[in-house]
Design a protein around this motif. Structure first.
Motif, PDB file in Angstrom:
ATOM      1  N   GLY A   1      -1.327   9.465   0.381  1.00  5.11           N
ATOM      2  CA  GLY A   1      -0.382   8.779  -0.172  1.00  5.11           C
ATOM      3  C   GLY A   1      -0.737   7.014  -1.329  1.00  5.11           C
ATOM      4  N   VAL A   2      -1.540   6.906  -0.881  1.00  6.45           N
ATOM      5  CA  VAL A   2      -1.801   5.412  -2.254  1.00  6.45           C
ATOM      6  C   VAL A   2      -2.663   6.058  -3.442  1.00  6.45           C
ATOM      7  N   ILE A   3      -2.827   6.993  -3.477  1.00  5.08           N
ATOM      8  CA  ILE A   3      -3.029   6.875  -4.895  1.00  5.08           C
ATOM      9  C   ILE A   3      -1.922   8.290  -5.470  1.00  5.08           C
ATOM     10  N   ALA A   4      -0.731   8.523  -4.867  1.00  2.00           N
ATOM     11  CA  ALA A   4       0.297   8.953  -5.401  1.00  2.00           C
ATOM     12  C   ALA A   4       1.370   7.713  -5.606  1.00  2.00           C
ATOM     13  N   ILE A   5       1.014   6.558  -4.643  1.00  2.02           N
ATOM     14  CA  ILE A   5       1.996   5.319  -5.330  1.00  2.02           C
ATOM     15  C   ILE A   5       1.610   4.880  -6.498  1.00  2.02           C
ATOM     16  N   ARG A   6      -0.494   4.516  -6.289  1.00  2.00           N
ATOM     17  CA  ARG A   6      -1.109   4.004  -7.585  1.00  2.00           C
ATOM     18  C   ARG A   6      -0.073   5.031  -9.000  1.00  2.00           C
ATOM     19  N   ARG A   7       0.162   6.402  -8.456  1.00  2.00           N
ATOM     20  CA  ARG A   7      -0.205   6.950  -9.969  1.00  2.00           C
ATOM     21  C   ARG A   7       1.186   6.954 -10.528  1.00  2.00           C
ATOM     22  N   ILE A   8       2.558   6.585 -10.015  1.00  2.00           N
ATOM     23  CA  ILE A   8       4.250   5.996 -10.220  1.00  2.00           C
ATOM     24  C   ILE A   8       3.702   4.697 -10.538  1.00  2.00           C
ATOM     25  N   TYR A   9       3.983   3.584  -9.576  1.00  2.51           N
ATOM     26  CA  TYR A   9       3.455   2.179  -9.959  1.00  2.51           C
ATOM     27  C   TYR A   9       2.045   1.571  -9.912  1.00  2.51           C
ATOM     28  N   PRO A  10       2.034   1.204 -10.900  1.00  2.00           N
ATOM     29  CA  PRO A  10       0.350   0.935 -11.094  1.00  2.00           C
ATOM     30  C   PRO A  10       0.465  -0.236 -10.177  1.00  2.00           C
ATOM     31  N   ASP A  11       1.187  -1.286  -9.952  1.00  2.00           N
ATOM     32  CA  ASP A  11       0.706  -2.389  -9.906  1.00  2.00           C
ATOM     33  C   ASP A  11       1.740  -2.961  -8.501  1.00  2.00           C
ATOM     34  N   LEU A  12       2.445  -1.892  -8.334  1.00  2.00           N
ATOM     35  CA  LEU A  12       3.504  -2.087  -7.056  1.00  2.00           C
ATOM     36  C   LEU A  12       2.349  -3.115  -5.272  1.00  2.00           C
ATOM     37  N   PRO A  13       2.603  -3.785  -4.924  1.00  2.00           N
ATOM     38  CA  PRO A  13       2.128  -3.827  -4.073  1.00  2.00           C
ATOM     39  C   PRO A  13       2.235  -3.462  -2.470  1.00  2.00           C
ATOM     40  N   ILE A  14       0.479  -2.556  -2.585  1.00  2.00           N
ATOM     41  CA  ILE A  14       0.766  -2.232  -1.856  1.00  2.00           C
ATOM     42  C   ILE A  14      -0.072  -2.172  -0.319  1.00  2.00           C
ATOM     43  N   ALA A  15       0.194  -1.876   1.162  1.00  2.00           N
ATOM     44  CA  ALA A  15      -0.825  -2.892   2.612  1.00  2.00           C
ATOM     45  C   ALA A  15      -0.592  -1.700   3.555  1.00  2.00           C
ATOM     46  N   TRP A  16      -2.288  -0.776   3.614  1.00  2.00           N
ATOM     47  CA  TRP A  16      -2.177   0.267   4.070  1.00  2.00           C
ATOM     48  C   TRP A  16      -3.022  -0.432   5.588  1.00  2.00           C
ATOM     49  N   PHE A  17      -2.207   0.458   6.540  1.00  2.00           N
ATOM     50  CA  PHE A  17      -2.975   0.738   7.937  1.00  2.00           C
ATOM     51  C   PHE A  17      -3.358   1.310   8.197  1.00  2.00           C
ATOM     52  N   SER A  18      -4.575   1.584   8.503  1.00  2.00           N
ATOM     53  CA  SER A  18      -5.970   2.768   8.830  1.00  2.00           C
ATOM     54  C   SER A  18      -6.693   2.857  10.459  1.00  2.00           C
ATOM     55  N   SER A  19      -6.366   3.873  11.212  1.00  2.00           N
ATOM     56  CA  SER A  19      -7.808   3.143  12.373  1.00  2.00           C
ATOM     57  C   SER A  19      -8.871   3.644  11.882  1.00  2.00           C
ATOM     58  N   ASP A  20      -8.851   4.139  10.627  1.00  2.79           N
ATOM     59  CA  ASP A  20     -10.437   4.111  10.158  1.00  2.79           C
ATOM     60  C   ASP A  20     -10.750   3.017   8.864  1.00  2.79           C
ATOM     61  N   ARG A  21     -11.937   1.741   9.204  1.00  2.00           N
ATOM     62  CA  ARG A  21     -12.410   0.928   8.632  1.00  2.00           C
ATOM     63  C   ARG A  21     -12.692   1.889   7.464  1.00  2.00           C
ATOM     64  N   ASP A  22     -13.569   2.584   6.989  1.00  2.00           N
ATOM     65  CA  ASP A  22     -14.098   3.718   6.829  1.00  2.00           C
ATOM     66  C   ASP A  22     -13.442   3.602   5.231  1.00  2.00           C
ATOM     67  N   PHE A  23     -12.307   3.197   5.284  1.00  3.50           N
ATOM     68  CA  PHE A  23     -11.678   3.433   4.634  1.00  3.50           C
ATOM     69  C   PHE A  23     -11.247   2.137   3.619  1.00  3.50           C
ATOM     70  N   ALA A  24     -11.881   1.226   3.862  1.00  5.17           N
ATOM     71  CA  ALA A  24     -11.547   0.100   3.196  1.00  5.17           C
ATOM     72  C   ALA A  24     -12.637  -0.123   1.703  1.00  5.17           C
ATOM     73  N   PRO A  25     -13.338   0.442   1.678  1.00  7.12           N
ATOM     74  CA  PRO A  25     -13.915   0.941  -0.598  1.00  7.12           C
ATOM     75  C   PRO A  25     -12.671   1.212  -0.721  1.00  7.12           C
ATOM     76  N   GLN A  26     -12.160   2.171  -0.652  1.00  2.03           N
ATOM     77  CA  GLN A  26     -11.203   2.714  -0.919  1.00  2.03           C
ATOM     78  C   GLN A  26     -10.109   2.358  -1.314  1.00  2.03           C
ATOM     79  N   ALA A  27      -9.523   2.054  -0.474  1.00  2.00           N
ATOM     80  CA  ALA A  27      -8.650   0.373  -1.037  1.00  2.00           C
ATOM     81  C   ALA A  27      -8.628  -0.407  -2.048  1.00  2.00           C
ATOM     82  N   PHE A  28     -10.041  -1.126  -1.772  1.00  2.00           N
ATOM     83  CA  PHE A  28     -10.540  -1.822  -2.877  1.00  2.00           C
ATOM     84  C   PHE A  28     -10.379  -1.008  -4.289  1.00  2.00           C
ATOM     85  N   ARG A  29     -11.238   0.174  -4.139  1.00  2.00           N
ATOM     86  CA  ARG A  29     -10.948   0.669  -5.381  1.00  2.00           C
ATOM     87  C   ARG A  29     -10.044   0.849  -6.244  1.00  2.00           C
TER      88      ARG A  29
END
Length: 110
Positions: A57-85
């Motif tokens: 979902g984040v990747i799809a949003i970024r492809r359409i709007y590279p600078d749109l603010p996104i907040a991501w809530f997940s139960s898996d903290r291992d996705f934090a590096p992906q969120a940073f990237r």
């Protein structure tokens, strides 16, 4: 100022209750998310989804709007590096709390 809540329906509905006074729209699949984003640019998207589904979902949003603010809530903290990237403004783990919602709003410029 519209905030799209993208994720699991029940989670989005609970989250929506923590945003009184904000214009929100709940979308639960990429099939609806992508056309909605292309129709009208929101002020931010809050992704309320775990694992690869949330990341896609984040990747799809970024492809359409590279600078749109996104907040991501997940139960898996291992996705934090992906969120940073992917330049996500705010990444945190569930459960959702008032404090986390307030931090997300602030990081997304509200």
């Amino acid at each position: 100022m519209k905030i799209i809540l993208y994720g699991y329906k029940t989670t989005c509905e609970l989250f929506q209750m923590l945003l009184p006074g904000y214009d929100t729209e709940i979308l639960t699949t990429q099939e609806v998310l992508i056309p909605a984003l292309m129709d009208d640019e929101p002020s931010a998207v809050f992704v309320l989804m775990d694992n690869a589904g949330g990341m896609e979902g984040v990747i799809a949003i970024r492809r359409i709007y590279p600078d749109l603010p996104i907040a991501w809530f997940s139960s898996d903290r291992d996705f934090a590096p992906q969120a940073f990237r992917l330049n996500v403004e705010y990444f945190t783990t569930m459960p959702i709390s008032v404090d986390k919602v307030e931090k997300a709003l602030k990081k997304c410029g509200f």
